[in-house]
Scaffold this active site. Structure first.
Site, PDB file in Angstrom:
ATOM      1  N   GLY A  15       0.829  -1.210   0.000  1.00  0.00           N
ATOM      2  CA  GLY A  15       0.000   0.000   0.000  1.00  0.00           C
ATOM      3  C   GLY A  15       0.861   1.255   0.000  1.00  0.00           C
ATOM      4  N   ARG A  76       0.997  -4.885  -5.761  1.00  0.00           N
ATOM      5  CA  ARG A  76       1.075  -6.161  -5.043  1.00  0.00           C
ATOM      6  C   ARG A  76       1.309  -7.191  -6.133  1.00  0.00           C
ATOM      7  NH1 ARG A  76      -0.732  -4.558   0.115  1.00  0.00           N
ATOM      8  NH2 ARG A  76      -2.284  -2.920   0.000  1.00  0.00           N
ATOM      9  N   ASP A 107       4.988  -5.065   6.103  1.00  0.00           N
ATOM     10  CA  ASP A 107       5.569  -6.358   6.485  1.00  0.00           C
ATOM     11  C   ASP A 107       5.544  -7.382   5.346  1.00  0.00           C
ATOM     12  OD1 ASP A 107       2.852  -6.579   6.631  1.00  0.00           O
ATOM     13  OD2 ASP A 107       2.811  -7.616   8.566  1.00  0.00           O
ATOM     14  N   GLY A 108       4.535  -7.304   4.466  1.00  0.00           N
ATOM     15  CA  GLY A 108       4.502  -8.208   3.308  1.00  0.00           C
ATOM     16  C   GLY A 108       5.702  -7.973   2.412  1.00  0.00           C
ATOM     17  N   THR A 130       4.045   2.576   5.793  1.00  0.00           N
ATOM     18  CA  THR A 130       2.640   2.170   5.908  1.00  0.00           C
ATOM     19  C   THR A 130       1.961   3.090   6.917  1.00  0.00           C
ATOM     20  OG1 THR A 130       1.159   0.483   6.803  1.00  0.00           O
ATOM     21  CG2 THR A 130       3.434   0.288   7.445  1.00  0.00           C
ATOM     22  N   ASP A 132      -0.355   2.444   8.890  1.00  0.00           N
ATOM     23  CA  ASP A 132      -0.899   1.742  10.063  1.00  0.00           C
ATOM     24  C   ASP A 132       0.005   1.755  11.301  1.00  0.00           C
ATOM     25  OD1 ASP A 132      -3.204   1.103   8.749  1.00  0.00           O
ATOM     26  OD2 ASP A 132      -2.454  -0.821   8.014  1.00  0.00           O
ATOM     27  N   ASP A 134       2.204  -0.395  12.142  1.00  0.00           N
ATOM     28  CA  ASP A 134       2.122  -1.733  12.747  1.00  0.00           C
ATOM     29  C   ASP A 134       3.397  -2.551  12.566  1.00  0.00           C
ATOM     30  OD1 ASP A 134       1.894  -1.960  10.028  1.00  0.00           O
ATOM     31  OD2 ASP A 134       0.218  -3.364  10.041  1.00  0.00           O
ATOM     32  N   ARG A 176      -7.013  -2.458  10.435  1.00  0.00           N
ATOM     33  CA  ARG A 176      -7.668  -3.775  10.502  1.00  0.00           C
ATOM     34  C   ARG A 176      -7.202  -4.551  11.711  1.00  0.00           C
ATOM     35  NH1 ARG A 176      -7.713  -4.420   4.773  1.00  0.00           N
ATOM     36  NH2 ARG A 176      -9.763  -3.635   4.295  1.00  0.00           N
ATOM     37  N   ALA A 191     -12.445  12.585  20.720  1.00  0.00           N
ATOM     38  CA  ALA A 191     -13.578  11.658  20.553  1.00  0.00           C
ATOM     39  C   ALA A 191     -14.112  11.198  21.912  1.00  0.00           C
ATOM     40  CB  ALA A 191     -13.136  10.444  19.744  1.00  0.00           C
ATOM     41  N   GLU A 192     -15.425  10.916  21.952  1.00  0.00           N
ATOM     42  CA  GLU A 192     -16.038  10.460  23.203  1.00  0.00           C
ATOM     43  C   GLU A 192     -15.716   8.994  23.460  1.00  0.00           C
ATOM     44  OE1 GLU A 192     -17.657  12.876  21.345  1.00  0.00           O
ATOM     45  OE2 GLU A 192     -17.002  14.092  23.038  1.00  0.00           O
ATOM     46  N   LYS A 218     -23.697  16.903  27.266  1.00  0.00           N
ATOM     47  CA  LYS A 218     -23.134  16.892  25.914  1.00  0.00           C
ATOM     48  C   LYS A 218     -24.255  16.742  24.895  1.00  0.00           C
ATOM     49  CE  LYS A 218     -18.429  15.312  26.179  1.00  0.00           C
ATOM     50  NZ  LYS A 218     -17.494  14.215  26.036  1.00  0.00           N
ATOM     51  N   HIS A 258      -9.964   5.732   1.770  1.00  0.00           N
ATOM     52  CA  HIS A 258      -8.634   5.919   1.186  1.00  0.00           C
ATOM     53  C   HIS A 258      -8.070   7.319   1.300  1.00  0.00           C
ATOM     54  CE1 HIS A 258      -9.292   1.907  -0.360  1.00  0.00           C
ATOM     55  NE2 HIS A 258      -7.985   1.882  -0.527  1.00  0.00           N
TER      56      HIS A 258
END
Ligand code: ATP
Length: 328
Positions: A15, A76, A107-108, A130, A132, A134, A176, A191-192, A218, A258
């Site tokens: 990606g 890919r 990682d891929g 990436t 993410d 991760d 994900r 954010a709540e 709120k 995206h």
């Protein structure tokens, strides 16, 4: 520095992520600095198989540090997963006098590099690209900081409409398997509730929390949901569930998708990419292979590629606590 490395290929794979261009620029300019030839490979590993190569010099990467996406394109490649595909890629690299490569990806892409190195004893270095965040062995991956800023910016805008209409918004963000974007952008955008794959506190806890915040005065709320949250419901089902159980809430859903990958990289990502690119080339010049250039405690460091692939990153528990306190 005297090095056996004469010609380095650079590619982006998997990606796309903001900052990939800045990393390409850094690899190309570092090669130029050390008088090493540099070849750009188009479309990731598929471009290696198709010999889609282009000679790069310091001027080939003018004015790209600020651009999102990747000028080398990314892909890919299923063919690279086969022995035959990788053999074709190897033959093309050798035919073109290339003796090592730097792969910018997730990682891929690192797994592909490791398999390739094992088969052909070909020197490889990875740069984590990436959104993410991760990848084990680095506090930050390229593109993550930019994605966070994009998400916070959008949630700020959603909040304008949420508060004007007294609405509750569910905002789905990428993630994900990991909730870094959701947790950090969620805290950053106030954010709540934040739902991430690493934690499942149950949907009813969220209902209680939303009830409480209504009672406390709120009138609008934002719930940030990572794609892979573990409530077992997708974001639309979650919204339906809340609407059924809290009838005085008007609920809306926004899936960011995206757009989170796009845009001009933040200053942080540009600087990080520049540092990682230099480290990647210098590591190859030192005769090393199978490492990822990462950053820990603001120091550029190396992590063995197999560890970067296999190691599990951990969500920041302190930040989860901060988030809980902030939603009081
Ligand atoms: P992202 O985090 O954005 O998904 P990624 O680098 O993890 O990026 P992948 O699609 O998983 O993206 O991998 C990119 C490419 O790396 C694959 O298309 C394939 O060509 C190659 N690759 C991945 N795993 C392997 C493998 N086990 N053997 C050979 N090649 C692989």
């Amino acid at each position: 520095m005297i090095s056996k490395i004469k010609k380095i290929a650079v590619l982006t794979s998997g990606g796309d992520a903001p900052g990939m261009n800045a990393a390409i620029r850094s690899v190309v300019r570092t090669c130029a600095f050390y008088n090493i030839e540099c070849i750009g490979v188009y479309r990731g590993y598929q471009g290696m198989i198709d010999a889609d190569f282009k000679e790069m010099n310091a001027r080939s990467v003018n004015n790209i540090i600020n651009k999102g996406g990747t000028i080398l394109k990314t892909a890919r490649s299923e063919e690279f997963r086969t022995v035959e595909g990788r053999k074709k890629a190897y033959d093309n690299l050798i035919k073109n006098g290339i003796d090592s490569f730097v792969v910018i990806g997730g990682d891929g892409s690192f797994t592909g590099a490791l398999v390739f190195n094992k088969e052909f004893n070909f020197p490889v270095i990875g740069i984590p690209g990436t959104i993410d965040n991760d990848i084990f062995g680095t506090n930050y991956t390229l593109g993550y900081d930019t994605a966070l800023n994009t998400v916070v910016d959008v949630i700020d805008k959603i909040r304008d409409t949420a508060s004007s209409h007294n609405r509750l918004f569910f905002v789905e963000v990428m993630g994900r398997d990991v909730g870094y974007i959701a947790l950090n952008a969620g805290v950053g955008a106030g954010a709540e509730e934040i739902l991430i794959p690493e934690e499942d506190l149950g949907i009813d806890r969220m209902l209680e929390s939303l009830k409480k915040s209504r009672k406390s005065g709120k009138t609008s709320s934002i719930v940030v949901v990572a794609e892979g949250d573990k409530t077992g419901r997708n974001v639309f089902e979650l919204a339906d569930y809340v609407e059924q159980n809290l009838p005085n809430y008007e609920v809306r859903v926004s899936v960011l998708g995206h757009m989170q990958r796009g845009g001009s990289p933040s200053c942080f990502d540009r600087v990080l990419a520049s540092r990682m690119g230099v480290k990647a080339v210098e590591t190859l010049m030192e005769g090393k292979s199978n490492f990822m250039a990462g950053i820990k405690d603001n120091k550029i460091c190396l992590t063995p590629l197999d560890l970067a692939v296999k190691g599990k990153t951990k969500i920041n528990q302190e930040l989860i606590r901060v988030s809980d306190i902030m939603t009081t």
